[in-house]
Design an enzyme around this catalytic site. Sequence first.
Site, PDB file in Angstrom:
ATOM      1  N   ASN A  15       3.372  16.169  -0.304  1.00 36.03           N
ATOM      2  CA  ASN A  15       3.048  15.063   0.675  1.00 36.03           C
ATOM      3  C   ASN A  15       1.759  14.731   0.950  1.00 36.03           C
ATOM      4  O   ASN A  15       1.020  15.401   1.537  1.00 36.03           O
ATOM      5  CB  ASN A  15       3.777  15.565   1.996  1.00 36.03           C
ATOM      6  CG  ASN A  15       3.580  14.569   3.070  1.00 36.03           C
ATOM      7  OD1 ASN A  15       3.155  13.552   2.989  1.00 36.03           O
ATOM      8  ND2 ASN A  15       4.505  14.873   4.367  1.00 36.03           N
ATOM      9  N   ASP A  63       5.316   2.733  -0.226  1.00 27.32           N
ATOM     10  CA  ASP A  63       6.665   2.243   0.383  1.00 27.32           C
ATOM     11  C   ASP A  63       6.025   1.213   1.739  1.00 27.32           C
ATOM     12  O   ASP A  63       5.299   1.573   2.394  1.00 27.32           O
ATOM     13  CB  ASP A  63       7.565   3.625   1.059  1.00 27.32           C
ATOM     14  CG  ASP A  63       8.025   4.331   0.320  1.00 27.32           C
ATOM     15  OD1 ASP A  63       8.254   3.571  -1.108  1.00 27.32           O
ATOM     16  OD2 ASP A  63       8.004   5.512   0.279  1.00 27.32           O
TER      17      ASP A  63
HETATM   18  C1  LIG Z   1       7.704   2.430  -4.032  1.00 25.49           C
HETATM   19  S1  LIG Z   1       7.410   3.777  -4.762  1.00 25.49           S
HETATM   20  C2  LIG Z   1       6.012   3.294  -5.815  1.00 25.49           C
HETATM   21  C3  LIG Z   1       5.936   4.244  -7.115  1.00 25.49           C
HETATM   22  C4  LIG Z   1       4.936   3.988  -8.293  1.00 25.49           C
HETATM   23  N1  LIG Z   1       3.754   4.259  -7.590  1.00 25.49           N
HETATM   24  C5  LIG Z   1       5.055   2.735  -8.847  1.00 25.49           C
HETATM   25  O1  LIG Z   1       4.425   2.010  -8.523  1.00 25.49           O
HETATM   26  O2  LIG Z   1       6.138   2.445  -9.714  1.00 25.49           O
HETATM   27  C6  LIG Z   1       6.510   4.889  -3.451  1.00 25.49           C
HETATM   28  C7  LIG Z   1       6.438   6.277  -4.040  1.00 25.49           C
HETATM   29  O3  LIG Z   1       5.609   7.176  -3.126  1.00 25.49           O
HETATM   30  C8  LIG Z   1       6.348   8.450  -2.816  1.00 25.49           C
HETATM   31  N2  LIG Z   1       5.692   8.605  -1.535  1.00 25.49           N
HETATM   32  C9  LIG Z   1       6.071   7.982  -0.341  1.00 25.49           C
HETATM   33  N3  LIG Z   1       5.330   8.818   0.767  1.00 25.49           N
HETATM   34  C10 LIG Z   1       4.750   9.821   0.190  1.00 25.49           C
HETATM   35  C11 LIG Z   1       3.861  10.871   0.651  1.00 25.49           C
HETATM   36  N4  LIG Z   1       3.539  11.031   1.736  1.00 25.49           N
HETATM   37  N5  LIG Z   1       3.288  11.738  -0.414  1.00 25.49           N
HETATM   38  C12 LIG Z   1       3.747  11.752  -1.940  1.00 25.49           C
HETATM   39  N6  LIG Z   1       4.528  10.785  -2.223  1.00 25.49           N
HETATM   40  C13 LIG Z   1       4.926   9.841  -1.560  1.00 25.49           C
HETATM   41  C14 LIG Z   1       7.608   8.107  -2.872  1.00 25.49           C
HETATM   42  O4  LIG Z   1       8.553   8.934  -2.848  1.00 25.49           O
HETATM   43  C15 LIG Z   1       7.900   7.016  -3.664  1.00 25.49           C
HETATM   44  O5  LIG Z   1       8.192   7.371  -5.351  1.00 25.49           O
END
Ligand SMILES: C[S@@+](CC[C@H](N)C(=O)[O-])C[C@H]1O[C@@H](n2cnc3c(N)ncnc32)[C@H](O)[C@@H]1O
Length: 293
Positions: A163, A186
Site C-alpha cells: 500500500n 483510481d
Molecule cells: C486503474 S488501475 C491502473 C493500473 C495501471 N497503472 C495501468 O495504468 O494500467 C489503479 C491501480 O492502482 C492500485 N492501487 C490503488 N491504490 C493503491 C495503493 N494505495 N497502493 C498500491 N496500489 C494501489 C489498484 O489496485 C489498481 O490496480
Amino acid sequence: MSEPKNKRQKREDYRAALRANGVTELPRKKFYRQRAHANPFSDHSLIYPPTPEQMDWASLYPHYAVEEPIEQKTETTESEESTGQELSAPAIRKLTKQVEVADIGCGFGGLLIALAPVLPETLVLGLEIRVSVTQFVEDRIKALRVQNEEQKLYRNIAVLRANTMKFMPNFFNKGQLNKIFICFPDPHFKARKHKQRIVSTTLNSEYAYVLRPGGIVYTITDVPDLHEWMVGHFNAHPAFERVSVEEQEADPLVEIMRNETEEGKKVTRHNGQKHVALFRRLEDPQWPEDVSA
Ligand SMILES: C[S@@+](CC[C@H](N)C(=O)[O-])C[C@H]1O[C@@H](n2cnc3c(N)ncnc32)[C@H](O)[C@@H]1O
C-alpha cells in the site's frame, strides 16, 4: 454476494498448478480476477520491512544478487583454530544495485514489461495493493524470464504487494529513485473519497523524499478532473516543478506510458483522451517560511 466456491477453487487450483510447474507459460487473467478497488485505509495485514535495508530484495531480483558474508565480531579461540573444521561463514544475499524506478499502482504490469528492455540497466519495481493482481504480475514476470532466458530479459523488473499510501519510506531510502510512474490512478470521483487519491500534499512529500533531485514523477489519466487535481497538488508543492510540454514530448518513456499500460490501451480502444503531466523534483526547494519554521 459471496462467490460460488467452485469458481474460487478453480482459480486457486490453476495458480497452484502453474507455480508447481515453475511458471513457464504466461498466466491467464481470468484466473486472477479481483474487485476493482481495494480500500487503502483498511488493514490489509501487509508485510513491510522496518527499513529498506531489511527488505529481501534478492528474492525479487535474484539475477542481481550476490552473497555477502556477515561480519562476525567473536574472536577465534585457540581450540577452534586447531580443529581444522572451518565453519562456513553465514552470508546474506544483497543486490549489486538498487531499485531506481517505481510504478505506483502497477495493475496488471503492462508498463513494467514494456520498460524492461528499454531500461536494461535499471531495476524497476511495480507496487500493487490487490493480492490477485500482484500474483498475476509475479507469474507473468516469472514466465517471461523463463521464456527469454537466453536474452536475459525481464530480470530487471519485479512486483511487490504494498500500500504505497502507507509504506513508501519503508521500501526506499531518501533520494533513491529517479522516476516514479503514477498511471491511470483510481479517480475516486466523490469528494468524500478524495482522501483516497494517490496524489495529495502529504503523499507528494513522500514522493519528494524518495526521489533524487532532478528525478521525475510521470502522471497520466483519462479523467480531466483528476488531471487538474494532480497538476494542482504537484504545482503547489515546493519540491516540484512542472516539466515543459516540449521536454515531456521528447521523453520516449511518455509514449510508452501512453500506450503500454493496460488502462492506456483501454482508453485508446474507447477513443478517450489521455492527460499527461510530468514533475521534476527540485534540487533545492524553497519552502514557504511558515512551513520551514
Ligand atoms: C486503474 S488501475 C491502473 C493500473 C495501471 N497503472 C495501468 O495504468 O494500467 C489503479 C491501480 O492502482 C492500485 N492501487 C490503488 N491504490 C493503491 C495503493 N494505495 N497502493 C498500491 N496500489 C494501489 C489498484 O489496485 C489498481 O490496480
